[in-house]
Design a protein around this motif. Structure first.
Motif, short mmCIF file in Angstrom:
data_model
loop_
_atom_site.label_atom_id
_atom_site.label_comp_id
_atom_site.label_asym_id
_atom_site.label_seq_id
_atom_site.Cartn_x
_atom_site.Cartn_y
_atom_site.Cartn_z
N UNK A 182 2.82 3.47 -7.63
CA UNK A 182 2.96 2.94 -6.27
C UNK A 182 1.64 2.43 -5.69
N UNK A 183 0.52 3.07 -6.06
CA UNK A 183 -0.78 2.61 -5.57
C UNK A 183 -1.08 1.21 -6.09
N UNK A 184 -0.83 1.00 -7.37
CA UNK A 184 -1.10 -0.32 -7.94
C UNK A 184 -0.09 -1.36 -7.45
N UNK A 185 1.11 -0.92 -7.09
CA UNK A 185 2.07 -1.84 -6.50
C UNK A 185 1.59 -2.37 -5.15
N UNK A 186 1.07 -1.47 -4.30
CA UNK A 186 0.51 -1.89 -3.01
C UNK A 186 -0.75 -2.73 -3.20
N UNK A 187 -1.55 -2.36 -4.20
CA UNK A 187 -2.77 -3.13 -4.48
C UNK A 187 -2.43 -4.54 -4.91
N UNK A 188 -1.39 -4.68 -5.71
CA UNK A 188 -0.99 -6.02 -6.16
C UNK A 188 -0.50 -6.86 -4.97
N UNK A 189 0.23 -6.23 -4.06
CA UNK A 189 0.66 -6.94 -2.85
C UNK A 189 -0.54 -7.42 -2.04
N UNK A 190 -1.56 -6.57 -1.92
CA UNK A 190 -2.76 -6.94 -1.17
C UNK A 190 -3.49 -8.10 -1.84
N UNK A 191 -3.61 -8.05 -3.16
CA UNK A 191 -4.25 -9.15 -3.88
C UNK A 191 -3.46 -10.46 -3.71
N UNK A 192 -2.14 -10.36 -3.79
CA UNK A 192 -1.31 -11.55 -3.61
C UNK A 192 -1.49 -12.11 -2.20
N UNK A 193 -1.60 -11.24 -1.20
CA UNK A 193 -1.77 -11.67 0.18
C UNK A 193 -3.03 -12.53 0.35
N UNK A 194 -4.08 -12.19 -0.41
CA UNK A 194 -5.33 -12.91 -0.30
C UNK A 194 -5.49 -13.98 -1.38
N UNK A 195 -4.38 -14.32 -2.05
CA UNK A 195 -4.42 -15.37 -3.05
C UNK A 195 -5.19 -15.00 -4.30
N UNK A 196 -5.18 -13.71 -4.65
CA UNK A 196 -5.98 -13.21 -5.76
C UNK A 196 -5.14 -12.59 -6.87
N UNK A 197 -3.85 -12.83 -6.85
CA UNK A 197 -2.98 -12.18 -7.81
C UNK A 197 -3.37 -12.43 -9.25
N UNK A 198 -3.91 -13.62 -9.54
CA UNK A 198 -4.28 -13.93 -10.92
C UNK A 198 -5.54 -13.22 -11.38
N UNK A 199 -6.21 -12.52 -10.47
CA UNK A 199 -7.43 -11.79 -10.83
C UNK A 199 -7.17 -10.31 -11.09
N UNK A 200 -5.93 -9.88 -10.98
CA UNK A 200 -5.62 -8.45 -11.03
C UNK A 200 -6.20 -7.76 -12.26
#
Length: 224
Positions: free
Chosen positions: A115-133
């Motif tokens: 769940x922590x990484x799920x929220x982290x991925x949402x945060x990265x996506x929000x800032x346009x950083x999903x491809x950097x995960x």
């Protein structure tokens, strides 16, 4: 009731007085720029407000609770859950991926990995950083790294974010991008931001400017 307040703060490092009776009040959701020349005490003020450094004299209160009366464990918990941090350097763990870095405050707070990484991925996506995960901090640009740091600071939905020269290592274009992301996300979350900077362009994002001189806070300016 103020969200965060400092009254009569004094702090010395050896013979050097960094703070000489500083006062500051932070309201919920406001963005305050703390400005002043190098050595004026602005970073020390931020560290005292965040409970990182205890003042020699004076009082720091969060929601009317004196930080000095809290146990070390309670102050650590406060910094994990209610406070977020963005610094100029060093806030990302180089051995962890960007996703793991953003998830780290949640994991330290006891949340399980998935769940922590799920929220982290949402945060990265929000800032346009999903491809950097999956990338590590050393594999991304300085501007991308600071945006990851902002995502990390906000992933716990903190009440206050402390940002110490968050754009100091960036060029003006990346600095503007980071500030827009930080301010927009903070406003959406009703998160207060205490922003230490010497850059007027960065301070322009604030609701109010507080000028620290010789360890004191004599002047406050409401931003237009």
């Amino acid at each position: 009731m103020s969200l965060l307040s400092a009254t009569g703060l004094r702090k010395s490092f050896g013979p050097t007085e960094a703070l000489r009776g500083a006062d500051l009040t932070i309201e919920a959701g406001e963005i305050v720029a703390v400005m002043g020349p190098s050595g004026s005490g602005k970073s020390t003020l931020l560290h005292c407000l965040a409970g990182i450094v205890p003042p020699d004299q004076g009082r720091v209160a969060y929601r009317e609770r004196d930080l000095a009366t809290m146990s070390d464990a309670d102050r650590s918990s406060l910094r994990r859950t209610e406070f977020g941090f963005v610094f100029q350097f060093g806030q990302l763990v180089p051995e962890l991926s960007c996703l793991e870095n953003v998830a780290l405050p949640l994991r330290l707070g006891g949340m399980k990995r998935k769940p922590a990484e799920g929220l982290a991925r949402q945060a990265l996506d929000q800032f346009g950083l999903g491809d950097l995960a999956g990338k590590r901090p050393g594999e991304v640009s300085g501007g991308q790294g600071q945006r990851v740091a902002v995502a990390k600071a906000l992933v716990t939905t903190p009440k206050v974010v402390f940002a110490d020269e968050p754009t100091g290592a960036l060029d003006s274009l990346n600095g503007e991008h980071v500030m827009r992301l930080l301010v927009t996300a903070a406003k959406d979350l009703d998160t207060a931001v205490v922003l230490v900077t010497h850059d007027m362009r960065v301070a322009a994002y604030s609701d109010r400017e507080v000028v620290v001189r010789d360890g004191r806070t004599p002047a406050q300016v409401v931003a237009p």
